[in-house]
Design a protein around this motif. Structure first.
Motif, PDB file in Angstrom:
ATOM      1  N   ILE A  80       0.784  -1.202  -0.143  1.00  0.00           N
ATOM      2  CA  ILE A  80       0.036  -0.053   0.128  1.00  0.00           C
ATOM      3  C   ILE A  80       0.810   1.222   0.108  1.00  0.00           C
ATOM      4  O   ILE A  80       0.809   2.185  -0.815  1.00  0.00           O
ATOM      5  CB  ILE A  80      -0.966   0.025   1.339  1.00  0.00           C
ATOM      6  CG1 ILE A  80      -2.100  -1.099   1.340  1.00  0.00           C
ATOM      7  CG2 ILE A  80      -1.572   1.621   1.222  1.00  0.00           C
ATOM      8  CD1 ILE A  80      -2.847  -1.382   2.469  1.00  0.00           C
TER       9      ILE A  80
ATOM     10  N   ASN B 178       0.957   3.933  -2.942  1.00  0.00           N
ATOM     11  CA  ASN B 178       0.437   5.410  -2.534  1.00  0.00           C
ATOM     12  C   ASN B 178       1.703   6.334  -2.780  1.00  0.00           C
ATOM     13  O   ASN B 178       1.766   7.394  -3.516  1.00  0.00           O
ATOM     14  CB  ASN B 178       0.566   5.697  -1.094  1.00  0.00           C
ATOM     15  CG  ASN B 178      -0.945   5.431  -0.590  1.00  0.00           C
ATOM     16  OD1 ASN B 178      -1.910   5.708  -1.247  1.00  0.00           O
ATOM     17  ND2 ASN B 178      -0.943   4.781   0.457  1.00  0.00           N
TER      18      ASN B 178
ATOM     19  N   LEU C 270      -4.643  -0.074  -5.192  1.00  0.00           N
ATOM     20  CA  LEU C 270      -5.029   0.714  -3.975  1.00  0.00           C
ATOM     21  C   LEU C 270      -6.657   0.060  -3.675  1.00  0.00           C
ATOM     22  O   LEU C 270      -6.745  -0.240  -2.375  1.00  0.00           O
ATOM     23  CB  LEU C 270      -4.853   2.133  -4.000  1.00  0.00           C
ATOM     24  CG  LEU C 270      -3.555   2.665  -4.155  1.00  0.00           C
ATOM     25  CD1 LEU C 270      -3.431   4.159  -4.397  1.00  0.00           C
ATOM     26  CD2 LEU C 270      -2.815   2.407  -2.634  1.00  0.00           C
TER      27      LEU C 270
ATOM     28  N   GLU D   1      -8.208   0.609  -0.324  1.00  0.00           N
ATOM     29  CA  GLU D   1      -7.890   1.897  -0.213  1.00  0.00           C
ATOM     30  C   GLU D   1      -8.583   2.845  -1.355  1.00  0.00           C
ATOM     31  O   GLU D   1      -8.135   2.690  -2.459  1.00  0.00           O
ATOM     32  CB  GLU D   1      -6.330   1.958  -0.155  1.00  0.00           C
ATOM     33  CG  GLU D   1      -5.524   1.147   0.836  1.00  0.00           C
ATOM     34  CD  GLU D   1      -5.633   2.103   2.126  1.00  0.00           C
ATOM     35  OE1 GLU D   1      -5.372   3.265   2.064  1.00  0.00           O
ATOM     36  OE2 GLU D   1      -5.823   1.379   3.031  1.00  0.00           O
TER      37      GLU D   1
ATOM     38  N   THR E 250     -10.184   6.088  -3.188  1.00  0.00           N
ATOM     39  CA  THR E 250      -9.905   7.476  -3.121  1.00  0.00           C
ATOM     40  C   THR E 250     -11.117   8.106  -3.821  1.00  0.00           C
ATOM     41  O   THR E 250     -11.613   7.666  -4.817  1.00  0.00           O
ATOM     42  CB  THR E 250      -8.638   7.864  -4.120  1.00  0.00           C
ATOM     43  OG1 THR E 250      -7.571   7.248  -3.349  1.00  0.00           O
ATOM     44  CG2 THR E 250      -8.334   9.279  -3.929  1.00  0.00           C
TER      45      THR E 250
END
Length: 157
Positions: free
Chosen positions: A102, A106, A134, A139, A141
């Motif tokens: 991760i 990122n 991600l 994760e 966004t």
């Protein structure tokens, strides 16, 4: 090269029919057959039978969807949970490895810039790989932030 008959043996199988044995890869078939038998009726209490059948069915389902290489890695497992955990560790890694992946994704996301000799398609493909990676680790966004990042990653020209 796998023959058609071997390929048929490794494809997903029915959970209600016994696995077909064509004379090839006996250990693969044997484990599937053992699980198929376990997932069917026994003389015991209804609750015991339900638990045993569910366990056998879960193992059978998991083994039915594994190819020969993955099957070889999991064939020593004795429970559906053990298979699941081993698959998860093998293909998703431990928490430390997940966190590292991760972090790398990122970092790639933050450093993403379109190179001068790069076309928009290649840059967008790279962006998609990062964002989807991600998402694979849950994760997510916001869409607005992704659009802004994509625009800011483009050269001024």
């Amino acid at each position: 090269m796998i023959s058609t008959s071997e390929r048929n043996l490794y494809e997903s199988q029915s959970i209600t029919k016994p696995p077909y044995f064509n004379g090839d890869n006996y250990p693969y078939w044997k484990n599937h057959m053992r699980l198929f038998i376990k997932s069917n009726d026994y003389q015991m209490t209804d609750e015991d039978r339900r638990i045993l059948q569910n366990h056998g069915k879960a193992m059978h389902m998991l083994f039915c969807v594994l190819g020969p290489d993955e099957f070889a890695k999991m064939s020593s497992c004795t429970s559906a949970k053990e298979i699941w955990d081993k698959l998860e560790t093998t293909y998703e890694s431990t928490n430390d490895v997940k966190e590292t992946k991760i972090g790398l994704l990122n970092l790639s996301y933050e450093n993403l810039k379109m190179e001068t000799n790069e076309d928009i398609t290649k840059m967008f493909d790279q962006f998609s790989v990062i964002v989807n990676g991600l998402k694979g680790f849950r994760e997510v966004t916001a869409e607005e932030k992704l659009v802004r990042k994509l625009i800011y990653s483009l050269p001024e020209s």
